[in-house]
Design a protein around this motif. Structure first.
Motif, short mmCIF file in Angstrom:
data_model
loop_
_atom_site.label_atom_id
_atom_site.label_comp_id
_atom_site.label_asym_id
_atom_site.label_seq_id
_atom_site.Cartn_x
_atom_site.Cartn_y
_atom_site.Cartn_z
N LEU A 235 46.92 21.52 41.50
CA LEU A 235 47.87 22.20 42.37
C LEU A 235 47.46 23.65 42.55
CD1 LEU A 235 51.14 20.83 40.81
CD2 LEU A 235 50.25 20.28 43.06
N LEU A 236 47.49 24.10 43.80
CA LEU A 236 47.16 25.48 44.10
C LEU A 236 48.41 26.35 44.02
CD1 LEU A 236 44.79 25.05 47.16
CD2 LEU A 236 44.17 25.78 44.86
N PRO A 237 48.25 27.58 43.53
CA PRO A 237 49.41 28.49 43.53
C PRO A 237 49.78 28.87 44.97
CG PRO A 237 47.57 29.38 42.24
CD PRO A 237 47.10 28.13 42.88
N SER A 238 50.96 29.42 45.13
CA SER A 238 51.42 29.81 46.45
C SER A 238 50.60 30.99 46.98
CB SER A 238 52.90 30.18 46.41
OG SER A 238 53.07 31.35 45.65
N LEU A 239 50.69 31.21 48.27
CA LEU A 239 49.92 32.27 48.92
C LEU A 239 50.27 33.67 48.41
CD1 LEU A 239 47.76 32.78 51.03
CD2 LEU A 239 49.55 32.90 52.74
N PRO A 240 51.55 34.03 48.25
CA PRO A 240 51.84 35.36 47.68
C PRO A 240 51.29 35.52 46.26
CG PRO A 240 53.78 34.49 48.75
CD PRO A 240 52.77 33.39 48.73
N THR A 241 51.30 34.44 45.50
CA THR A 241 50.73 34.52 44.15
C THR A 241 49.23 34.76 44.21
OG1 THR A 241 52.43 32.98 43.38
CG2 THR A 241 50.52 33.29 41.96
N LEU A 242 48.55 34.06 45.10
CA LEU A 242 47.10 34.27 45.27
C LEU A 242 46.79 35.67 45.77
CD1 LEU A 242 45.83 30.91 46.77
CD2 LEU A 242 45.32 31.86 44.53
N THR A 243 47.66 36.20 46.65
CA THR A 243 47.44 37.53 47.20
C THR A 243 47.45 38.58 46.10
OG1 THR A 243 48.53 36.80 49.21
CG2 THR A 243 48.26 39.15 48.94
N VAL A 244 48.22 38.38 45.07
CA VAL A 244 48.26 39.31 43.94
C VAL A 244 47.21 38.95 42.90
CG1 VAL A 244 49.69 40.12 42.02
CG2 VAL A 244 50.69 39.83 44.29
N LEU A 245 47.00 37.67 42.67
CA LEU A 245 46.15 37.20 41.59
C LEU A 245 44.66 37.46 41.82
CD1 LEU A 245 46.56 35.79 38.89
CD2 LEU A 245 46.18 33.63 40.05
N VAL A 246 44.19 37.23 43.04
CA VAL A 246 42.75 37.36 43.31
C VAL A 246 42.25 38.80 43.14
CG1 VAL A 246 40.99 37.14 45.11
CG2 VAL A 246 42.57 35.27 44.66
N PRO A 247 42.93 39.83 43.68
CA PRO A 247 42.44 41.19 43.39
C PRO A 247 42.48 41.54 41.91
CG PRO A 247 43.92 41.24 45.26
CD PRO A 247 43.99 39.86 44.67
N LEU A 248 43.50 41.06 41.21
CA LEU A 248 43.57 41.34 39.77
C LEU A 248 42.43 40.65 39.01
CD1 LEU A 248 47.40 41.19 39.05
CD2 LEU A 248 45.93 43.21 39.20
N LEU A 249 42.10 39.42 39.41
CA LEU A 249 40.99 38.72 38.77
C LEU A 249 39.65 39.39 39.08
CD1 LEU A 249 41.96 34.97 39.19
CD2 LEU A 249 41.90 36.32 37.09
N SER A 250 39.49 39.89 40.31
CA SER A 250 38.24 40.59 40.63
C SER A 250 38.12 41.88 39.84
CB SER A 250 38.14 40.86 42.13
OG SER A 250 39.14 41.75 42.54
N LEU A 251 39.24 42.56 39.64
CA LEU A 251 39.23 43.77 38.82
C LEU A 251 38.93 43.44 37.36
CD1 LEU A 251 39.73 46.82 38.73
CD2 LEU A 251 42.13 46.31 38.31
N ALA A 252 39.49 42.35 36.86
CA ALA A 252 39.21 41.92 35.50
C ALA A 252 37.74 41.54 35.34
CB ALA A 252 40.10 40.73 35.12
N GLY A 253 37.16 40.91 36.36
CA GLY A 253 35.74 40.58 36.34
C GLY A 253 34.86 41.81 36.31
N LEU A 254 35.27 42.84 37.05
CA LEU A 254 34.52 44.10 37.03
C LEU A 254 34.57 44.74 35.64
CD1 LEU A 254 32.95 46.21 38.68
CD2 LEU A 254 35.14 47.31 39.12
N PHE A 255 35.76 44.76 35.04
CA PHE A 255 35.88 45.31 33.69
C PHE A 255 35.10 44.48 32.67
CE2 PHE A 255 39.97 47.45 35.03
CZ PHE A 255 39.43 48.71 34.97
N TYR A 256 35.12 43.16 32.83
CA TYR A 256 34.38 42.29 31.92
C TYR A 256 32.88 42.55 32.02
CZ TYR A 256 32.41 38.11 29.83
OH TYR A 256 31.66 37.26 29.07
N SER A 257 32.37 42.64 33.25
CA SER A 257 30.94 42.89 33.40
C SER A 257 30.56 44.28 32.90
CB SER A 257 30.52 42.72 34.87
OG SER A 257 31.12 43.71 35.67
N ALA A 258 31.48 45.23 33.01
CA ALA A 258 31.20 46.57 32.49
C ALA A 258 31.13 46.57 30.98
CB ALA A 258 32.27 47.54 32.97
N SER A 259 31.91 45.71 30.33
CA SER A 259 31.92 45.71 28.87
C SER A 259 30.85 44.80 28.27
CB SER A 259 33.30 45.29 28.36
OG SER A 259 33.57 43.97 28.75
N VAL A 260 30.40 43.78 29.00
CA VAL A 260 29.47 42.79 28.44
C VAL A 260 28.03 43.01 28.89
CG1 VAL A 260 28.91 40.33 28.40
CG2 VAL A 260 31.26 41.07 28.14
#
Length: 71
Positions: free
Chosen positions: A1-26
Motif C-alpha cells: 500500500l502506498l501512503p497518501s499524496l500529502p504524506t509523500l509530499t512531506v516524506l520524500v524531502p525528509l528522506l532525501s535530507l536524511a540520505g544527504l546526512f547519512y552520506s555525509a556521515s558514512v
C-alpha cells in the motif's frame, strides 16, 4: 500500500535530507567541510537535492487537485 499524496509530499524531502546526512556521515569521499549546517557548501549540496523533489511533488499535488475537480 502506498501512503497518501500529502504524506509523500512531506516524506520524500525528509528522506532525501536524511540520505544527504547519512552520506555525509558514512562516505569517506564526502567533502568534510560540508557537514556543518553553518557552511555554504552544505547548502550548495542541499539545494540540488531539495528543489527538484519539492517542484515534482508540488506539481503532482496540483495535478491531483485539477483531476479531482474535473471528475
Amino acid at each position: 500500500l502506498l501512503p497518501s499524496l500529502p504524506t509523500l509530499t512531506v516524506l520524500v524531502p525528509l528522506l532525501s535530507l536524511a540520505g544527504l546526512f547519512y552520506s555525509a556521515s558514512v562516505d569517506e569521499a564526502f567533502p568534510h567541510g560540508c557537514t556543518s549546517t553553518n557552511s555554504l557548501c552544505f547548502y550548495s549540496l542541499l539545494l540540488p537535492v531539495t528543489i527538484p523533489v519539492y517542484v515534482f511533488f508540488h506539481l503532482w499535488t496540483w495535478m491531483g487537485i485539477k483531476l479531482f475537480r474535473h471528475n
